[in-house]
Design a protein around this motif. Structure first.
Motif, PDB file in Angstrom:
ATOM      1  N   GLY A 110     -56.560  38.223  44.016  1.00  0.00           N
ATOM      2  CA  GLY A 110     -55.587  37.252  44.258  1.00  0.00           C
ATOM      3  C   GLY A 110     -55.857  36.100  43.480  1.00  0.00           C
ATOM      4  O   GLY A 110     -56.836  35.866  42.727  1.00  0.00           O
ATOM      5  N   PRO A 111     -55.416  34.806  43.665  1.00  0.00           N
ATOM      6  CA  PRO A 111     -55.214  33.779  42.822  1.00  0.00           C
ATOM      7  C   PRO A 111     -56.637  33.124  43.209  1.00  0.00           C
ATOM      8  O   PRO A 111     -57.220  33.389  44.230  1.00  0.00           O
ATOM      9  CB  PRO A 111     -54.294  33.031  43.518  1.00  0.00           C
ATOM     10  CG  PRO A 111     -53.218  33.598  44.295  1.00  0.00           C
ATOM     11  CD  PRO A 111     -54.006  34.850  44.856  1.00  0.00           C
ATOM     12  N   GLY A 112     -57.196  32.687  42.094  1.00  0.00           N
ATOM     13  CA  GLY A 112     -58.650  32.063  41.974  1.00  0.00           C
ATOM     14  C   GLY A 112     -59.543  33.252  41.630  1.00  0.00           C
ATOM     15  O   GLY A 112     -60.764  32.587  41.663  1.00  0.00           O
ATOM     16  N   GLN A 113     -59.205  34.398  41.851  1.00  0.00           N
ATOM     17  CA  GLN A 113     -60.318  35.379  41.796  1.00  0.00           C
ATOM     18  C   GLN A 113     -60.569  35.746  40.317  1.00  0.00           C
ATOM     19  O   GLN A 113     -59.622  35.922  39.680  1.00  0.00           O
ATOM     20  CB  GLN A 113     -60.139  36.643  42.637  1.00  0.00           C
ATOM     21  CG  GLN A 113     -60.002  36.084  44.383  1.00  0.00           C
ATOM     22  CD  GLN A 113     -61.203  35.529  44.849  1.00  0.00           C
ATOM     23  OE1 GLN A 113     -62.344  35.852  44.579  1.00  0.00           O
ATOM     24  NE2 GLN A 113     -61.172  34.265  45.487  1.00  0.00           N
ATOM     25  N   PRO A 114     -61.803  36.520  40.168  1.00  0.00           N
ATOM     26  CA  PRO A 114     -61.989  36.697  38.681  1.00  0.00           C
ATOM     27  C   PRO A 114     -61.307  37.950  38.436  1.00  0.00           C
ATOM     28  O   PRO A 114     -60.981  39.060  39.191  1.00  0.00           O
ATOM     29  CB  PRO A 114     -63.559  37.353  38.723  1.00  0.00           C
ATOM     30  CG  PRO A 114     -64.032  37.480  40.314  1.00  0.00           C
ATOM     31  CD  PRO A 114     -63.055  36.616  41.020  1.00  0.00           C
ATOM     32  N   PRO A 115     -60.814  37.948  37.037  1.00  0.00           N
ATOM     33  CA  PRO A 115     -60.008  39.292  36.655  1.00  0.00           C
ATOM     34  C   PRO A 115     -60.820  40.163  36.119  1.00  0.00           C
ATOM     35  O   PRO A 115     -62.137  39.880  35.761  1.00  0.00           O
ATOM     36  CB  PRO A 115     -59.158  38.699  35.637  1.00  0.00           C
ATOM     37  CG  PRO A 115     -60.066  37.582  34.776  1.00  0.00           C
ATOM     38  CD  PRO A 115     -60.747  37.065  36.052  1.00  0.00           C
ATOM     39  N   GLY A 116     -60.484  41.523  36.418  1.00  0.00           N
ATOM     40  CA  GLY A 116     -61.174  42.571  35.870  1.00  0.00           C
ATOM     41  C   GLY A 116     -62.543  43.055  36.701  1.00  0.00           C
ATOM     42  O   GLY A 116     -62.292  42.479  37.546  1.00  0.00           O
ATOM     43  N   PRO A 117     -63.123  43.965  36.058  1.00  0.00           N
ATOM     44  CA  PRO A 117     -64.472  43.976  37.050  1.00  0.00           C
ATOM     45  C   PRO A 117     -65.447  42.944  37.062  1.00  0.00           C
ATOM     46  O   PRO A 117     -65.810  41.936  36.288  1.00  0.00           O
ATOM     47  CB  PRO A 117     -65.332  45.085  35.908  1.00  0.00           C
ATOM     48  CG  PRO A 117     -64.842  44.996  34.569  1.00  0.00           C
ATOM     49  CD  PRO A 117     -63.473  44.336  34.757  1.00  0.00           C
ATOM     50  N   PHE A 118     -66.114  42.969  38.128  1.00  0.00           N
ATOM     51  CA  PHE A 118     -67.146  41.997  38.619  1.00  0.00           C
ATOM     52  C   PHE A 118     -68.070  42.600  39.693  1.00  0.00           C
ATOM     53  O   PHE A 118     -67.775  43.694  40.179  1.00  0.00           O
ATOM     54  CB  PHE A 118     -66.543  40.567  39.118  1.00  0.00           C
ATOM     55  CG  PHE A 118     -65.743  40.935  40.469  1.00  0.00           C
ATOM     56  CD1 PHE A 118     -66.204  40.570  41.648  1.00  0.00           C
ATOM     57  CD2 PHE A 118     -64.377  41.300  40.359  1.00  0.00           C
ATOM     58  CE1 PHE A 118     -65.401  40.825  42.738  1.00  0.00           C
ATOM     59  CE2 PHE A 118     -63.566  41.416  41.401  1.00  0.00           C
ATOM     60  CZ  PHE A 118     -64.070  41.276  42.636  1.00  0.00           C
TER      61      PHE A 118
END
Length: 155
Positions: A110-118
């Motif tokens: 969602g908004p503000g969350q890191p894109p891709g793997p983490f």
């Protein structure tokens, strides 16, 4: 013995609220982990309160993530802000448990969350400490699972 944030909140709601306030007052905090050789490592990190948990994330293969995968023991110091001790100085320690369930990881999107793997770690607490200054005295409140809150005071 480690427990989720919710247990801390249930056992010591006033202290948990004060510690949470310190972690939400600033974005960046200081995480201590253990290197492979046992030496300490400190890293900047962000934390979030997600549901009933306190969690931290990391870029893939970051040193702090590899440290926590190898040995989950951690200490986390809230950013002290302006240095005034307003609201106290908060620290928690315990064991970080990596979240690997794809559905649970998806809930962090969602908004503000890191894109891709983490990497994502749920922080299980073995203690929480809030140090403050009250009437020219240093006051230390410490919670441990099942032991309640202990209060120390010094001049």
């Amino acid at each position: 013995m480690t427990t989720p944030w919710q247990t801390f909140n249930d056992e010591a709601p006033d202290l948990a609220a004060a510690v949470r306030a310190r972690f939400t007052a600033a974005k960046h905090h200081v995480l201590a982990t253990l290197r492979a050789d046992g030496a300490p490592r400190v890293s900047g990190t962000e934390v979030a309160f997600h549901g009933q948990d306190i969690v931290l994330g990391s870029m893939p293969d970051a040193l702090k993530a590899r440290d926590l995968q190898r040995d989950g023991r951690f200490a986390l110091h809230a950013n002290p802000g302006d240095g005034s001790m307003e609201g106290g100085d908060a620290k928690v320690s315990g064991t970080a448990v990596e979240v690997t369930d794809p559905e649970e990881l998806e809930s962090f999107g969602g908004p503000g969350q890191p894109p891709g793997p983490f990497h994502l770690f749920r922080l299980e607490l073995s203690d929480a400490v809030l140090t403050s200054v009250e009437n020219d005295r240093l006051v230390i409140r410490r919670w441990r699972p099942g032991a309640g809150v202990t209060r120390f005071s010094r001049t």
